[in-house]
Design a protein around this motif. Structure first.
Motif, PDB file in Angstrom:
ATOM      1  N   UNK A 145       0.819  -1.163   0.025  1.00  0.00           N
ATOM      2  CA  UNK A 145      -0.002   0.089   0.104  1.00  0.00           C
ATOM      3  C   UNK A 145       0.882   1.167  -0.030  1.00  0.00           C
ATOM      4  N   UNK A 146       0.160   2.349  -0.389  1.00  0.00           N
ATOM      5  CA  UNK A 146       0.883   3.786  -0.518  1.00  0.00           C
ATOM      6  C   UNK A 146      -0.277   4.716  -0.376  1.00  0.00           C
ATOM      7  N   UNK A 147       0.264   5.966   0.262  1.00  0.00           N
ATOM      8  CA  UNK A 147      -0.875   7.073   0.120  1.00  0.00           C
ATOM      9  C   UNK A 147       0.067   8.054  -0.157  1.00  0.00           C
ATOM     10  N   UNK A 148      -0.249   8.940  -1.274  1.00  0.00           N
ATOM     11  CA  UNK A 148       0.436  10.315  -1.739  1.00  0.00           C
ATOM     12  C   UNK A 148      -0.314  11.436  -1.627  1.00  0.00           C
TER      13      UNK A 148
ATOM     14  N   UNK B 258      -3.876   7.025  -3.607  1.00  0.00           N
ATOM     15  CA  UNK B 258      -3.579   5.906  -2.662  1.00  0.00           C
ATOM     16  C   UNK B 258      -3.819   4.469  -3.277  1.00  0.00           C
ATOM     17  N   UNK B 259      -3.051   3.740  -2.762  1.00  0.00           N
ATOM     18  CA  UNK B 259      -3.660   2.136  -3.035  1.00  0.00           C
ATOM     19  C   UNK B 259      -3.501   1.767  -1.566  1.00  0.00           C
TER      20      UNK B 259
ATOM     21  N   UNK C 232      -7.316   4.795  -5.437  1.00  0.00           N
ATOM     22  CA  UNK C 232      -8.108   6.076  -5.880  1.00  0.00           C
ATOM     23  C   UNK C 232      -7.251   7.249  -6.290  1.00  0.00           C
ATOM     24  N   UNK C 233      -7.749   8.168  -6.904  1.00  0.00           N
ATOM     25  CA  UNK C 233      -7.138   9.499  -7.113  1.00  0.00           C
ATOM     26  C   UNK C 233      -8.164  10.774  -7.221  1.00  0.00           C
TER      27      UNK C 233
ATOM     28  N   UNK D 205       2.592   2.562  -7.482  1.00  0.00           N
ATOM     29  CA  UNK D 205       1.563   1.565  -8.018  1.00  0.00           C
ATOM     30  C   UNK D 205       2.380   0.985  -9.367  1.00  0.00           C
ATOM     31  N   UNK D 206       2.790  -0.217  -9.371  1.00  0.00           N
ATOM     32  CA  UNK D 206       3.539  -0.600 -10.739  1.00  0.00           C
ATOM     33  C   UNK D 206       3.570  -1.930 -10.817  1.00  0.00           C
TER      34      UNK D 206
END
Length: 811
Positions: A674-677, A694-695, A706-707, A785-786
Motif C-alpha cells: 500500500x501507499x498514500x500520496x 492511494x493504494x 483512488x485519485x 503502483x507499478x
C-alpha cells in the motif's frame, strides 16, 4: 539413454554399486522432456513484478531428499550436460536376466545438475529398450517431475513417461499429464494441466487435451485448451500455436481491446513479421466501431554500427469530425477525414567519437494527438519536434551539427506560437585543463532561425572562458572569467524593425566566483550513529549592463526562478539575452545521514540573491529586477524512516511580502503493497492544484485505489476550479488471481470536456489478464503502483522478441 551395459568395471561399495572407472555415459534422452513441459506452457508472461506474497509455501512436487542440490552441480545447460559423465548407483545390479541389465533399489543417475531416481531400472542391450518403474523422480535446475513409470526405445529414440506431476523451480508453475511422448525432436503432452496456484488453492487451471512439441522448430501446438476458474470453464481454444524458445517468428501478437463512448469497441491486433535476423516489421490494424479502420506499421532494423525504427499510421474517413464538427478550428464546414502520423528514430555510429542521430515526427492535423489518445497524459505536447544531426564527443569536448523542425500539435494555439526551426545549428563546447591551476574552455553556437510566419535571421554566439578550480577536503572555490560575443544577420523585415540595422552585435565580460565549505560531525542518538553536515556556499556574479533591446528574440525567455538559478550566470535561456548583474548568492545546506545504512534522513537548503544594482535586461514579458533581495528559496526533504518521504519547496518574496511558490509532496508506504500520496502545488499567477492518490490494503486480499487531482482555480484571474482526474476502484487479489474494478473521470480534450470510463479486469497470474487493462493508468496516476501489462492469450503464432540493442549512441 545411450547404451548401458553391465561391465566388469562395476563394483560394490558400501552395499551399493558404482562404476569404478569412468563411468557409464547415458545421455538421459528422457531429460529433454522436462524442457517440453516447462516451455510448452504459456507461462512466458513476465512474472518478476507479480505479487506472490499471498501464496503458501507448498509444492506440487516437494524436493527429493536423496537428490543433490541442482545449483551445486556442474553443467546447468543442455550444452554443458552433453559433456558431463553420468554416474549410476543402486542397491543391486543383476545382469543375468535374458540379456537385460537390472538396477534395483534406490537407483540414482546423476549428470551435472540432473538427477533421475527410481526403484527399478531394466535395460535390454539386445534391442535398446528400457523400463523405469516405481517412484520415478527427475530434477534439474528448472523443474522436478514425479511419475509412476517411464519406458522407451533407445534405438528408435522413442520415450514415454506415464502419470506424472511436475513443479517448476525457476518460476511459479505446476501441473501434471497423463503421459508424455517423445521421438527425436517431436514430443507430445497428453492430458496436461498447468497453474501457478498451489494445489490446495486451485483458483485457476489451464488444461489441454494434447500439446504437440517441436523442439527443432521451437513451436508448440495446443489442442482443445481450456482455462478454468475453479471448476468452471471460462475460455475454450480448439487450436493454439505458441513458441517454446526465444526465436522470433511471424504471427499474431497480444491484442489490445478497449471500450469507450467516443471510439466504441476499439480493437488493435498486432501482426508480427520476422523478415530477417536483423530487421523485422509489425502491422497494427485497428478497428474503432464508431470511427472506422486505422492501419499502422512499424519497421525496425539493427546492424553493427547502428539501429533504426520507422512507424506510421493512417486512418481514411475518420468519422469523429462528423460527430464533433464544431470543435475543429481549421474549417468547421470541412471536417478532417484522412488522418495519420509518422515517426522515425535512427542511430548510426560514424566513428569512435561521432554518431548520426535522427528523431522525426509528423501528424496530419492539430487534433491528432488528442483524438487518438484516451489519456490525460497524452495531451501535454503542444508541438512536435523533428531533429537530425551529427554528434561528437571527446574527453574535453562535444560538438554537434543539427537541423530541427517544429510542427504545431495544439489546435488552441496559433501558428505563430510555434518555436523557430533551426536550419541548421552548429555547437561546440570545450573545457580542458591547461595547467595545474587553470582550465580554459569555449561555448559556441551558430544557428539559422526559420519560421513560416515570423521574421527570420541567423545568430553566432561564442563564450570563451578561463577558470581556476581549487578545492580541498572541506572546501572549494572557483573564480571564472568569460567573454560573450553575439552577432546577428537579420532578414530585411526584421532589420527594418531594428532601425535598419541588420547586423546587431553584443559583447560583454562575465565574472563569477563560486565557493563553499563542508563541515560535518558525528553524533549518537538513541543508540544510532549519524553524520550531520553543514554546507555554506556563496556565488558572486558581475556582468556590466548593455542595451539589448535591439536584439531579436528567437529562442530566449526568462527561466522560472528556482534553487538552480541561484548559481547560474544567466537567468535567460537561449543566446538572445545576457543578464546584467552585480549580485551575491548566499545559501546553506544541511544533511542528516545515517551511518549504519547511508540513508539521508534530512536535507534542508535555503538561499537568496542580493542584488547590489538594478538588473535591467528583460526578455518578452519579464520585468527588470530592482536593487535589493530576491525571494527566499527553500527546499526540504525528510525521510524519517523507510515508510515516510516528505519533500517541500517554498519561495517567499520579502519585497512584496508574498509567496511565489509552495509545493508539498508526501508519500507513506502501507505494509508491503500500500501507499498514500498527497501533493499540493502553487505558483503565483499560474496554477494551484491538489493531488491525492492511494493504494490502500483493507485485508491481505482486498484493497482500494483512488485519485483526486483538482485545480483550485483563481477567481481574480477568471480561472475556474475544475477536476483534472478522479479514479476510484477496488481490487481483490489471491495467491494466483486478481480482479480489478476501476471507475475513472478525466479531461479528454483541451476544451476541458470530461469523459467517464469503467474498467473490469480479471488477471490470472503467470498467464495473463482479460478485460480492460487498468495497470497502465493506475501506475501513472498513483506513485508507487507499478504492475506489468499482461493479456489473457499468448500470441497465436509467436514471439516478437527484442533486438539486442547493445549499440549505444555517443553520450
Amino acid at each position: 539413454m545411450d547404451r548401458i551395459a553391465a561391465t566388469p568395471g562395476m563394483r560394490q561399495a558400501s552395499g551399493r554399486f558404482r562404476p569404478s572407472d569412468g563411468r557409464v555415459r547415458p545421455s538421459f534422452r528422457l531429460l529433454p522432456l522436462s524442457l517440453c513441459i516447462a516451455l510448452a506452457l504459456p507461462a512466458h508472461a513476465d512474472e518478476d513484478s507479480e505479487n506472490w506474497g499471498l501464496c503458501p509455501i507448498e509444492d506440487a512436487v516437494p524436493a527429493f531428499e536423496d537428490a543433490p542440490v541442482p545449483d551445486a552441480a556442474p553443467g546447468s545447460t543442455t550444452e554443458d550436460r552433453a559433456d558431463q559423465p553420468t554416474d549410476i548407483a543402486g542397491d543391486a545390479l543383476n545382469a543375468s536376466e535374458a540379456d537385460s541389465t537390472v538396477f534395483q533399489g534406490n537407483v540414482e543417475l546423476t549428470r551435472g545438475d540432473q538427477f533421475l531416481g527410481t526403484d527399478k531400472l531394466t535395460y535390454s542391450s539386445d534391442d535398446g529398450t528400457y523400463v523405469a518403474e516405481g517412484s520415478v523422480r527427475y530434477q534439474d535446475t528448472g523443474m522436478r517431475i514425479l511419475a509412476e513409470r517411464a519406458h522407451g526405445d533407445q534405438e528408435a529414440d522413442k520415450h514415454t513417461i506415464e502419470d506424472l506431476r511436475y513443479q517448476l523451480i525457476q518460476r511459479r508453475g505446476n501441473g501434471g499429464a497423463e503421459r508424455i511422448e517423445l521421438q527425436g525432436d517431436q514430443g507430445a503432452l497428453v492430458g496436461s494441466t498447468y497453474s501457478t496456484c498451489p494445489p490446495s488453492q486451485r483458483a485457476w487451471e489451464l488444461r489441454a487435451k494434447r500439446i504437440d512439441i517441436d523442439t527443432a522448430e521451437g513451436l508448440g501446438v495446443a489442442h482443445k485448451a481450456t482455462v478454468r476458474i475453479g471448476k468452471v470453464p471460462v475460455l475454450y481454444v480448439p487450436w493454439l500455436m505458441f513458441p517454446i524458445d526465444d526465436r522470433r517468428r511471424t504471427g499474431l501478437l497480444y491484442p489490445k481491446i478497449k471500450l469507450s463512448g467516443r471510439n466504441g469497441l476499439d480493437w488493435l491486433q498486432p501482426v508480427y513479421l520476422n523478415l530477417a535476423p536483423n530487421y523485422d516489421a509489425t502491422l497494427y490494424p485497428r478497428v474503432m466501431t464508431q470511427r472506422g479502420v486505422q492501419l499502422g506499421g512499424e519497421f525496425r532494423w539493427l546492424y553493427s554500427r547502428g539501429r533504426g525504427e520507422f512507424y506510421g499510421e493512417w486512418m481514411p474517413k475518420d468519422k469523429l469530425p462528423e460527430k464533433e464538427p464544431g470543435r475543429y478550428t481549421d474549417d468547421p464546414t470541412i471536417p478532417t477525414r484522412n488522418r495519420g502520423s509518422l515517426r522515425f528514430n535512427g542511430l548510426h555510429n560514424v566513428s569512435q567519437h561521432w554518431a548520426a542521430r535522427a528523431n522525426l515526427a509528423w501528424v496530419s492535423d492539430t487534433h491528432y494527438l488528442e483524438d487518438f489518445s484516451n489519456s490525460l497524459y497524452g495531451r501535454s505536447a503542444y508541438h512536435l519536434v523533428s531533429s537530425a544531426g551529427l554528434y561528437g564527443r571527446g574527453r574535453y569536448w562535444d560538438s554537434s551539427l543539427t537541423v530541427t523542425h517544429n510542427q504545431l500539435a495544439d489546435y488552441t494555439l496559433p501558428e505563430s506560437s510555434v518555436a523557430y526551426d533551426r536550419l541548421p545549428r552548429a555547437t561546440l563546447n570545450w573545457d580542458q585543463p591547461v595547467s595545474r591551476w587553470l582550465e580554459a574552455g569555449l561555448n559556441a553556437e551558430a544557428v539559422r532561425f526559420s519560421h513560416d510566419i515570423r521574421n527570420e535571421g541567423s545568430r553566432l554566439d561564442i563564450k570563451p572562458f578561463v577558470s581556476m578550480p581549487l578545492e580541498g577536503s572541506g572546501w572549494f572555490m572557483t573564480p571564472k572569467l568569460a567573454w560573450r560575443y553575439t552577432a546577428y544577420d537579420l532578414d530585411d523585415k526584421l532589420a527594418a524593425a531594428n532601425d535598419g540595422d541588420g547586423s546587431p552585435t553584443r559583447s560583454l565580460p562575465i565574472a563569477s566566483f563560486d565557493a563553499g565549505l563542508f563541515f560535518d560531525r558525528q553524533f549518537n542518538f538513541r543508540g544510532e550513529s549519524y553524520l550531520h553536515t553543514l554546507e555554506p556556499r556563496i556565488f558572486y556574479l558581475n556582468v556590466p549592463y548593455e542595451d539589448q533591446s535591439g536584439l531579436p528574440l528567437f529562442d530566449t525567455r526568462a527561466m522560472t526562478f528556482s534553487w538552480g538559478q541561484l548559481f547560474r550566470d544567466n537567468r535567460f535561456t537561449g543566446g538572445d539575452r545576457q543578464v546584467d548583474a552585480n549580485q551575491l548568492t548566499t545559501a546553506v545546506t544541511t544533511r542528516l545521514i545515517s551511518q549504519e545504512n547511508g540513508r539521508e534522513l534530512l536535507s534542508a537548503s535555503v538561499g537568496q540573491i542580493q542584488y547590489f544594482e538594478d538588473s535591467r535586461v528583460t526578455a518578452g514579458s519579464s520585468a527588470p529586477i530592482e536593487q535589493g533581495k530576491s525571494a527566499w528559496v527553500a527546499n526540504l526533504g525528510v525521510s524519517p524512516n523507510d515508510r515516510w518521504t516528505i519533500n517541500a519547496a517554498y519561495q517567499w518574496d520579502p519585497n512584496f511580502r508574498r509567496q511565489d511558490l509552495a509545493s508539498l509532496t508526501t508519500s507513506y508506504l502501507i505494509g508491503d503493497t500500500g501507499v498514500i500520496n498527497l501533493g499540493y502545488r502553487y505558483r503565483r499567477n499560474l496554477t494551484e492544484q491538489v493531488d491525492l492518490s492511494f493504494l490502500y490494503p483493507i485485508t491481505s486480499n482486498w484493497s482500494v485505489v483512488g485519485r483526486y487531482y483538482y485545480s483550485l482555480g483563481d477567481d481574480r484571474r477568471g480561472i475556474d476550479a475544475k477536476l483534472l482526474e478522479s479514479i476510484a476502484g477496488v481490487q481483490w487479489e489471491s495467491c494466483c488471481m486478481a480482479v480489478r474494478l476501476v471507475a475513472r473521470r478525466y479531461i479528454r480534450d483541451r476544451d476541458g470536456d470530461l469523459d467517464d470510463s469503467l474498467r473490469l479486469e480479471f488477471e490470472l497470474k503467470g498467464l495473463g489478464s482479460a478485460g480492460q487493462k487498468s495497470e497502465e493508468i493506475l501506475s501513472r496516476a498513483i506513485l508507487g503502483y507499478d504492475r506489468d501489462d499482461l493479456y489473457l492469450l499468448p500470441p497465436s503464432s509467436v514471439n516478437a522478441g527484442n533486438f539486442d540493442n547493445s549499440i549505444d549512441p555517443i553520450p
